[in-house]
Design an enzyme around this catalytic site. Structure first.
Site, PDB file in Angstrom:
ATOM      1  CG  HIS A  10      69.977 -24.696 -12.747  1.00  0.00           C
ATOM      2  ND1 HIS A  10      69.647 -25.230 -11.724  1.00  0.00           N
ATOM      3  CD2 HIS A  10      69.019 -23.877 -13.361  1.00  0.00           C
ATOM      4  CE1 HIS A  10      68.368 -25.116 -11.692  1.00  0.00           C
ATOM      5  NE2 HIS A  10      67.964 -24.128 -12.614  1.00  0.00           N
ATOM      6  CD  GLU A  11      69.536 -20.594 -15.153  1.00  0.00           C
ATOM      7  OE1 GLU A  11      68.551 -20.396 -15.878  1.00  0.00           O
ATOM      8  OE2 GLU A  11      69.328 -20.445 -14.081  1.00  0.00           O
ATOM      9  CG  HIS A  65      66.421 -23.760 -17.532  1.00  0.00           C
ATOM     10  ND1 HIS A  65      65.146 -24.390 -17.134  1.00  0.00           N
ATOM     11  CD2 HIS A  65      66.856 -23.414 -16.247  1.00  0.00           C
ATOM     12  CE1 HIS A  65      65.028 -24.138 -15.801  1.00  0.00           C
ATOM     13  NE2 HIS A  65      65.965 -23.600 -15.326  1.00  0.00           N
ATOM     14  CB  CYS A 110      64.648 -24.334 -10.588  1.00  0.00           C
ATOM     15  SG  CYS A 110      64.172 -23.930 -12.494  1.00  0.00           S
ATOM     16  CG  LEU A 111      63.536 -18.036 -10.248  1.00  0.00           C
ATOM     17  CD1 LEU A 111      64.005 -16.874 -11.317  1.00  0.00           C
ATOM     18  CD2 LEU A 111      63.313 -17.695  -9.019  1.00  0.00           C
ATOM     19  CD  GLN A 113      64.148 -20.445 -15.753  1.00  0.00           C
ATOM     20  OE1 GLN A 113      65.339 -20.102 -16.070  1.00  0.00           O
ATOM     21  NE2 GLN A 113      63.674 -20.827 -14.647  1.00  0.00           N
ATOM     22  N   GLY A 157      69.912 -16.918 -11.807  1.00  0.00           N
ATOM     23  CA  GLY A 157      70.242 -17.139 -13.278  1.00  0.00           C
ATOM     24  C   GLY A 157      68.617 -17.260 -13.970  1.00  0.00           C
TER      25      GLY A 157
HETATM   26 NI    NI Z   1      66.231 -23.152 -13.491  1.00  0.00          NI
END
Ligand code: NI
Length: 189
Positions: A143-144, A147, A101-102, A49, A44
């Site tokens: 989660h996304e 963000h 998370c990236l 991001q 995701g």
């Molecule tokens: Ni994330």
């Protein structure tokens, strides 16, 4: 185009992202989000991001499919774009999963989230959908979506856990972290 991934400490990850004007051509943004996510082996990725504070995220759970066919029906086709999403309802028994998370490389923590989510969103062709997701699909969406609200999974941790992670987080914000993908660290000298 593959973008560097903005990491912890950058204020853009703490902003509430802005709606996208319906009808806007998002094709390049969608391509970039998928390319950047795939290059980083993510499942995701949200626009903040990659440094864009707008309400869009992509998800691709198709790589998880083989691992978990029994538990996750429909994961084989779960490759989606969510634009201007609104979570309408979350319910079901909360369950714990070790999230990553990236934007917070090399940190994984157990996070509890409700099992089901009902969401309204536009797809990449500006068709409006209202759908319910559960299991891992719901978790990726939650989660996304966070963000876009300026929220990160570590926000759910106890004060003690946060204190333990403080050093690692400050290393990340200074770019002192190993990743297989390019990052943009706010405090890198
Ligand atoms: Ni994330």
């Amino acid at each position: 185009m593959i973008h560097p991934i903005v990491v912890y400490g950058d204020p853009i990850l703490r902003q509430r992202a802005k709606d996208i004007e319906p009808g806007t051509d998002v094709s390049q943004l969608v391509t970039d989000l998928f390319e950047t996510m795939h290059a980083a082996q993510g499942i995701g990725l949200a626009a903040p991001q990659i440094g864009k504070s707008v309400r869009i995220f992509v998800a691709d759970g198709t790589a998880l499919h083989q691992d978990d066919e029994e538990n996750e029906p429909g994961m084989d086709t779960f490759k989606k774009v969510f634009i201007n999403p609104v979570i309408l309802d979350e319910d079901g028994e909360p369950w714990v999963f070790e999230e990553g998370c990236l934007s917070i490389p090399n940190i994984r923590e157990n996070i509890s989230r409700k099992a089901r989510v009902r969401i309204r969103y536009y797809d990449e062709n500006w068709n409006l959908h209202e759908e319910e997701f559960d299991g891992m699909k719901a978790r990726i969406i939650q989660h996304e979506y966070d963000h876009l609200e300026g929220k990160l999974f570590i926000d759910y941790l106890s004060p003690l856990k946060k204190r333990i992670l403080k050093g690692k987080l400050s290393d990340i914000s200074r770019g002192q972290v190993h990743t297989e993908y390019r990052i943009l660290a706010p405090l890198r000298k």
